[in-house]
Write an enzyme that holds these catalytic residues in place. Structure first.
Site, mmCIF file in Angstrom:
data_model
loop_
_atom_site.group_PDB
_atom_site.id
_atom_site.type_symbol
_atom_site.label_atom_id
_atom_site.label_comp_id
_atom_site.label_asym_id
_atom_site.label_seq_id
_atom_site.Cartn_x
_atom_site.Cartn_y
_atom_site.Cartn_z
ATOM 1 N N HIS A 138 3.038 13.269 -19.536
ATOM 2 C CA HIS A 138 2.745 14.362 -18.600
ATOM 3 C C HIS A 138 1.800 15.367 -19.245
ATOM 4 O O HIS A 138 1.699 15.467 -20.465
ATOM 5 C CB HIS A 138 4.027 15.002 -18.086
ATOM 6 C CG HIS A 138 4.741 15.926 -19.024
ATOM 7 N ND1 HIS A 138 4.535 17.298 -19.019
ATOM 8 C CD2 HIS A 138 5.695 15.700 -19.958
ATOM 9 C CE1 HIS A 138 5.329 17.866 -19.911
ATOM 10 N NE2 HIS A 138 6.039 16.922 -20.499
ATOM 11 N N ASP A 191 4.823 19.895 -26.511
ATOM 12 C CA ASP A 191 5.319 19.403 -25.228
ATOM 13 C C ASP A 191 4.389 19.837 -24.105
ATOM 14 O O ASP A 191 4.439 20.987 -23.665
ATOM 15 C CB ASP A 191 6.730 19.956 -25.001
ATOM 16 C CG ASP A 191 7.356 19.475 -23.708
ATOM 17 O OD1 ASP A 191 6.824 18.537 -23.094
ATOM 18 O OD2 ASP A 191 8.392 20.037 -23.319
ATOM 19 N N GLU A 244 5.842 17.514 -14.563
ATOM 20 C CA GLU A 244 7.033 16.945 -15.198
ATOM 21 C C GLU A 244 8.053 18.022 -15.501
ATOM 22 O O GLU A 244 9.265 17.791 -15.392
ATOM 23 C CB GLU A 244 6.641 16.215 -16.483
ATOM 24 C CG GLU A 244 7.770 15.459 -17.168
ATOM 25 C CD GLU A 244 8.551 16.289 -18.185
ATOM 26 O OE1 GLU A 244 9.532 15.774 -18.744
ATOM 27 O OE2 GLU A 244 8.180 17.458 -18.423
ATOM 28 N N GLU A 245 7.572 19.198 -15.887
ATOM 29 C CA GLU A 245 8.492 20.261 -16.300
ATOM 30 C C GLU A 245 9.367 20.756 -15.153
ATOM 31 O O GLU A 245 10.403 21.372 -15.377
ATOM 32 C CB GLU A 245 7.712 21.430 -16.916
ATOM 33 C CG GLU A 245 6.935 21.086 -18.184
ATOM 34 C CD GLU A 245 7.817 20.726 -19.369
ATOM 35 O OE1 GLU A 245 9.044 20.596 -19.197
ATOM 36 O OE2 GLU A 245 7.291 20.576 -20.478
ATOM 37 N N ASP A 297 6.108 11.700 -24.609
ATOM 38 C CA ASP A 297 6.122 13.068 -24.111
ATOM 39 C C ASP A 297 5.715 13.992 -25.260
ATOM 40 O O ASP A 297 4.537 14.246 -25.486
ATOM 41 C CB ASP A 297 7.526 13.391 -23.585
ATOM 42 C CG ASP A 297 7.598 14.671 -22.772
ATOM 43 O OD1 ASP A 297 6.824 15.596 -23.069
ATOM 44 O OD2 ASP A 297 8.427 14.760 -21.858
ATOM 45 N N HIS A 328 9.501 24.843 -25.278
ATOM 46 C CA HIS A 328 9.339 25.586 -24.018
ATOM 47 C C HIS A 328 9.145 27.088 -24.233
ATOM 48 O O HIS A 328 9.461 27.894 -23.359
ATOM 49 C CB HIS A 328 10.533 25.353 -23.082
ATOM 50 C CG HIS A 328 10.586 23.977 -22.505
ATOM 51 N ND1 HIS A 328 11.533 23.602 -21.569
ATOM 52 C CD2 HIS A 328 9.815 22.877 -22.704
ATOM 53 C CE1 HIS A 328 11.348 22.337 -21.237
ATOM 54 N NE2 HIS A 328 10.315 21.882 -21.918
#
Length: 710
Positions: free
Chosen positions: A341, A351, A388-389, A417, A501
Site C-alpha cells: 500500500h 509504513d 490501506e490504513e 507492507d 503511525h
C-alpha cells in the site's frame, strides 16, 4: 551426400550444395524453435532470470533510497489532496520501467477528525485542573493530520477515569479483583493489547463511555483505525465501492456492527501518565507500571474527572489503486501478484513506503529484463494499494471487484507492507509456500552479517526457521487469503517500530536509524522479486502441500491439547492423513512433469492441469457462506478469530465456537465445536480431492485429469 559424389561436382556446385544444406539446417532449427515456442525459453529460463535479477542489485540501494525520499517528502493520507504526489511518483516509475499501467478508482467512506476535539482534567467539583495536549510535539510543521482513531464516533464525556493497562480481558479481571469497574467511566489503556478496535470494543462491553489509548514512552502518538468486523469499505461489504455502487445505510445491522459504540482517541504517553498520576483508588499492579513508566497514582476511579470530546468527519472520498502489468508469454491467464500500500498516516518512511520503494525497484529490474528479451511464463502484476490504513480498503475493493477472475487465475499474492522497521528477517505465509520461501532466503546475502545469507541469520535468530500463519488482518494479504483463498506471503525486516503511525515515521529516521545503507531494503527486494520469478517461471508451481498437511496436524495437536483431547478433534486426523497422501502423489507427478518433452503436447496439458490443481487447492479451504455471523471471512483455516484475545490463530470457526460457548452446557459446547470441526474436515477433504483431480473417494474413483486429457 557421399564424399565421392561431392568430389565429382564442380567447385561452385559444391559451395552451392553446402550453402543449401546450411540453409536447410537453419530452417529446421527455426521451425523447431517455433514449434517449441515460449516453453523452450521458459524451461531454460528460471535460473538465468534469477541470476539476471540479482545482477541488477549493485547500486539498487541508492535507487531505493531516492524513491523513498521522494515518497516521504510530505504526508500522504488517503483521500486527501496530499496523496496525489506519491501516486504520481509510483505511476511514473512503473511507466518508466516500461510496464503496462492501470489505475482503478473507488469511492469508499473514509473518516477524518473534525475540529472540536479536546481533553482536560477537572477537579471533583468540575472546576478546571489542567488542559491536556492532543498534539504531537514532534510535528513542528503542523502538516500532519492530528492524532485520531478513524471511524471512532463523535461524542464526549465528563467522567472518572480508570487505568485498564492493555485493556485485555485479564486486565479487567484484575481490576474486578481490586473492586474496580469501568461502567460509566473513561478507560485509559496503553498500546499493546492487540488490535485497537478490539480494545475499544471490549471497553464498550464493560460499560466504559470512552477510551484513551496511550502511545509508547519512546514514541509519538499512534494514529489508527478502530473499524470492526474485517477489511474494506463498511458500506459495501462483499462488493466494490465504485462510484455508482449500492451502499448500505448506517441503520443497517451489518453496518452498525462495523462501527465502535463509544468514542476513542490516541494520546501520548505523557498525557496518559498525567491522567494516571491524578487517580486514586487501589495501587497500580507492579507489572502494569513499566509500560508507561508510571511512578505515582492509582488505577482509579477518580477523584479527578476527565473531560473528553471528539468530533468525527465522515465523507466519501476517491482513492486510487495503481497496477503495473507484465503479460505472461505462455500462461497470460495466470497471475502472480505483488502488492504494497502507498497511503500513510504521516510521512510513511517505514509504513508503508519502505515497501513501496522496494516494489518500484522490482519494477525497474523487471523492465530491464524485459528489454533483454526475458518474458515471464505467467503474468506478473505489481499493485500499489490506496487507503490501506483505513482498513485495507484499496486492496479489498479490488479483490471484491475481480473475485471471479482471481478465483480461477491467481497463483499467489506476495505482500510487503513495512519492508524495514528494524533488525531481523520475519515472514508469514500459507504453508505450501514455506519451502520456496526458505529456499529463496538461501540465495540472498544477509544485510547485517558479512559472509552470511538471510537464511543463516533467520535460522539463528529464532533457534530455527519460524514462519507465521497469516490469520491477522493488519495488511493487504487479508482480502486475498481470508476472502479469496489465494496462497499468500508477507515479508518484513524488524519486529517493531517505536514510531509506528506517528510523526517519527520519517525519511530522517530511516536514514539515521532504520537502515542507513538501505541494505535491508535491498534484501527484501531480492527475496520478494525472486519469489515472484519462481512462481511466474517454474514449469510446475513450487507448492508443497505435504508441508501444509504437517502444519494442519500440528494445529490439530494444539487444539486437542486445548480441549483436553476432545473426541470431536479426532475427526480431523484421518482427513489430514488423506491430504498428506494426496500431496505425496502430487509431488511425484510434479517431478515427472517438471521437465517434459517440449514436443509432447499430452505431457504439456497434463502439466497445465497439475498446476491448476495446485493453484485451486487453497480455494478448497473456503466456505461459500463464510464464518458464522462473519460472512466476509471465508477461509476456514486462517481467517482471524472473532475474539481478538483467542488462544487459537487457526481454525477460526472452531475458535469462535469456543469463545461463544461460555454460557452453554458441556453437551451443547461439545456439539457446537464438533459442528465446526466437521466444516474444517470437509474443507481438508475437498483439498485432497482437488489435488488428486477427483470428484469422489469411492472405490471406483473418477479421475478428472484422465477425463480432460488425451
Amino acid at each position: 551426400m557421399p564424399h565421392a559424389v561431392l568430389a565429382r561436382l564442380p567447385p561452385g556446385s559444391v559451395r552451392l550444395v553446402i550453402a543449401f544444406g546450411l540453409l536447410l539446417l537453419f530452417s529446421l532449427l527455426v521451425l523447431r524453435q517455433r514449434l517449441a515456442g515460449p516453453p523452450a525459453r521458459a524451461a531454460a529460463g528460471r535460473l538465468p532470470s534469477a541470476a539476471l535479477f540479482l545482477s541488477l542489485s549493485p547500486g539498487a540501494n541508492a535507487s531505493i533510497a531516492a524513491d523513498l525520499r521522494a515518497l516521504t517528502a510530505g504526508p500522504h493520507l488517503a483521500g486527501t489532496p496530499a496523496a496525489a504526489p506519491a501516486a504520481a511518483h509510483v505511476l511514473g516509475r512503473l511507466r518508466a520501467a516500461g510496464l503496462q499501467t492501470l489505475t482503478r478508482e473507488y469511492e469508499p467512506l473514509l473518516s477524518y477528525p473534525g475540529r472540536a476535539s479536546s481533553l482536560a482534567l477537572l477537579r471533583p467539583d468540575r472546576s478546571p485542573l489542567a488542559r491536556l495536549s492532543l498534539e504531537e510535539p514532534a510535528d513542528v510543521g503542523r502538516r500532519l493530520v492530528p492524532p485520531y482513531h478513524a471511524y471512532a464516533p463523535s461524542g464526549g464525556a465528563v467522567a472518572e477515569a480508570v487505568f485498564v493497562n492493555l485493556g485485555r480481558e485479564e486486565d479487567y479481571a484484575a481490576l474486578e479483583r481490586l473492586g474496580v469497574g469501568v461502567r460509566g467511566r473513561i478507560a485509559v489503556a496503553r498500546r499493546g493489547g492487540g488490535y485497537r478496535g478490539g480494545v475499544v470494543a471490549r471497553a464498550a462491553e464493560k460499560g466504559a463511555v470512552a477510551v484513551l489509548i496511550a502511545g509508547r514512552a519512546d514514541g509519538g502518538i499512534e494514529r489508527g483505525v478502530v473499524l470492526l468486523g474485517g477489511p474494506g469499505d463498511p458500506l459495501t461489504p462483499g462488493w466494490a465501492a465504485t462510484g455508482g455502487a449500492e451502499r448500505l445505510g448506517f441503520d443497517d445491522e451489518a453496518v452498525k456492527r462495523r462501527f465502535p459504540k463509544i468514542p476513542s482517541m490516541p494520546v501520548s504517553a505523557e498525557t496518559a501518565v498525567a491522567i494516571i498520576r491524578s487517580l486514586g483508588g487501589p495501587s497500580i499492579p507492579a507489572e502494569w507500571q513499566a509500560g508507561l513508566a508510571v511512578d505515582a497514582g492509582g488505577v482509579g476511579p477518580g477523584p479527578t474527572l476527565v473531560n473528553f470530546t471528539y468530533q468525527e468527519d465522515r465523507k466519501f472520498e476517491k482513492i486510487h489503486d495503481i497496477l503495473g502489468v507484465i503479460k505472461g508469454s505462455q500462461e497470460p491467464d495466470r497471475y502472480v501478484i505483488l502488492g504494497n500500500h502507498r497511503d500513510a498516516w504521516t510521512y510513511g518512511a517505514v509504513d508503508p513506503n519502505s515497501g513501496t520503494a522496494s516494489l518500484l525497484d522490482i519494477a525497474r529490474r523487471l523492465g530491464i529484463m524485459l528489454q533483454s528479451g526475458w518474458k515471464p511464463r505467467r503474468s506478473i502484476i505489481l499493485c500499489s494499494w490506496d487507503a490501506e490504513e483505513f482498513g485495507m480498503i484499496g486492496s479489498t475493493e479490488w479483490v471484491e471487484e475481480n473475485l471471479s477472475d482471481l478465483h480461477s487465475k491467481a497463483v499467489a499474492y506476495l505482500n510487503v507492507d513495512c519492508a524495514v522497521q528494524g533488525v531481523g528477517f520475519f515472514a508469514g505465509s500459507t504453508p505450501q509456500l514455506d519451502k520456496l520461501l526458505v529456499d529463496i532466503t538461501r540465495q540472498v546475502k544477509d544485510p547485517d552479517v558479512m559472509g552470511k545469507m538471510v537464511h543463516d541469520t533467520w535460522n539463528e535468530m529464532n533457534g530455527g526457521i519460524s514462519i507465521e500463519r497469516l490469520a491477522r488482518t493488519d495488511s493487504d494479504f487479508a482480502p486475498f487469503l481470508h476472502h479469496a483463498g489465494i496462497p499468500s506471503v508477507d515479508l518484513y525486516y524488524g519486529k517493531e517500530f517505536p514510531g509506528y503511525h506517528t510523526s517519527l515515521d520519517s525519511y530522517n529516521w530511516m536514514e539515521k536509524h532504520g537502515d542507513p545503507l538501505f541494505l535491508r531494503h535491498l534484501a527484501i527486494t531480492e527475496i520478494w522479486g525472486l519469489l515472484a520469478l519462481r512462481l511466474a517461471d517454474d514449469p510446475v508451481l513450487p507448492f508443497d502441500y505435504q508441508v501444509y498437511a504437517s502444519q494442519l496436524q500440528e494445529h490439530t495437536n494444539a487444539l486437542s491439547a486445548l480441549l483436553n483431547n476432545s473426541q470431536a478433534v479426532n475427526l480431523l486426523n484421518g482427513f489430514i492423513s488423506d491430504l498428506s497422501d494426496a500431496a505425496m502423489e502430487v509431488l511425484k507427478e510434479a517431478k515427472k512433469l517438471q521437465q517434459v518433452d517440449l514436443y509432447d503436447e499430452h505431457a504439456r496439458i497434463r502439466r497445465r492441469v497439475l498446476n491448476d490443481r495446485l493453484l485451486l487447492a487453497e480455494r478448497s479451504f473456503l466456505q461459500a457462506e463464510g464464518l458464522k455471523e462473519r460472512g466476509w471471512f471465508k477461509h476456514l483455516l486462517y481467517s482471524p478469530p472473532e475474539d481478538y484475545e483467542s488462544k487459537l490463530s487457526f481454525f477460526p470457526g472452531i475458535a469462535d465456537a469456543i469463545s461463544r460457548s461460555g454460557n452453554l452446557s458441556a453437551q451443547e459446547r461439545e456439539a457446537a465445536i464438533r459442528h465446526e470441526v466437521w466444516k474444517v474436515s470437509r474443507a481438508i477433504q475437498r483439498a485432497a480431492r482437488v489435488l488428486r483431480g477427483e470428484f469422489s473417494r469411492q472405490n471406483e474413483q473418477s479421475n478428472f485429469t484422465s477425463m480432460v486429457t488425451p
